[in-house]
Design an enzyme around this catalytic site. Sequence first.
Site, mmCIF file in Angstrom:
data_model
loop_
_atom_site.group_PDB
_atom_site.id
_atom_site.type_symbol
_atom_site.label_atom_id
_atom_site.label_comp_id
_atom_site.label_asym_id
_atom_site.label_seq_id
_atom_site.Cartn_x
_atom_site.Cartn_y
_atom_site.Cartn_z
ATOM 1 N N LYS A 51 -1.783 18.048 18.767
ATOM 2 C CA LYS A 51 -1.249 16.692 18.633
ATOM 3 C C LYS A 51 -1.711 15.732 19.728
ATOM 4 C CE LYS A 51 1.593 16.787 14.979
ATOM 5 N NZ LYS A 51 1.553 15.805 13.878
ATOM 6 N N SER A 59 9.238 16.377 15.707
ATOM 7 C CA SER A 59 10.055 17.546 16.016
ATOM 8 C C SER A 59 9.659 18.161 17.347
ATOM 9 C CB SER A 59 9.912 18.594 14.909
ATOM 10 O OG SER A 59 8.590 19.099 14.878
#
Length: 324
Positions: A54, A79
């Site tokens: 990410k 999350s």
Amino acid sequence: MPVLPTAADVADAARLIAGVARRTPLLTSHELDAVTGGRVFLKAEPFQRTGSFKFRGAYNRLARIPEDRKAVGVVAMSSGNHAQGVATAAQLLGIRATILMPKDSPALKRERTAAAGAEVVLFDRAKDDREAMARDIAASRGAIVVPPYDDFHIMAGQGTVGREIMEDLGAASLSPDTVLVCCSGGGLLAGIALAVSEKAPQAKIYSVEPEGFDDHARSFSGGERVANERRTGSLCDGLLAAMPGELTFAVNKPLVAGGLVVSEDEVRSAVAFAFRELKLVIEPSGAVPLAALLAGRIDVKGQVVAAVVSGGNVDPALFAELIA
């Protein structure tokens, strides 16, 4: 019609993040090859900055914010792995970050997001509309919303995973027959599909998801986006998006061969296998492509296979349970 990224945009992202993001290795395992009958290469993103892929997309997105806009800050929802990626990229670039995170996200991910300097706002995954919450916060502050997947530069940044796979396999005079990618909103899948299909158009690319959250598999089968019935209830906390992203599905639909689905028990076994045979810590969300291979969800005998192990940010207590 929205503008979608191309392989050229992935190449541009690779240039921008070079020297900031880490180039992660392709790992091999004689045991895994023996089980599958193929020649398997695992792209090990737990070694990436913040412990998952990410960071690539987050840095590519935030680094493109004009100087006169950086002061307003950014808002993201995640999350955990996108949260850490945005928080760390923002810290490096001197940008204020506010991150919306589910109350049930792993404590380790929440703690590391806060440790990177971000303001963490918790929400109920089953009840709250995180997109609406993010828009409200952004509107009140004039901040920029950084989506976890449905964004041009996020997709391009994640695609550098696929670009590195192709470069490293190419250096060994190899080309993938099959590529397996874990899937939530589809940003990683889209970026990798762009990078792989440019160099190896014959390669078959598959999404991999946990059972009960197989919106991509069903969407590819039906030709249009469909949603999951549930928002919670899987070990794979990073793969619980409600449905494929609008932009990501537009990229993925013509490039992806289909979707594979694995059980919770198969994910558990994959996490344990990675630790036992590869000495690699993988979070459940990142283990689903490996789970699909170990469980024989796809026949790869005689093939060159690239499978993305997307992250290693697993709660220590859960990890101990999974490998016991």
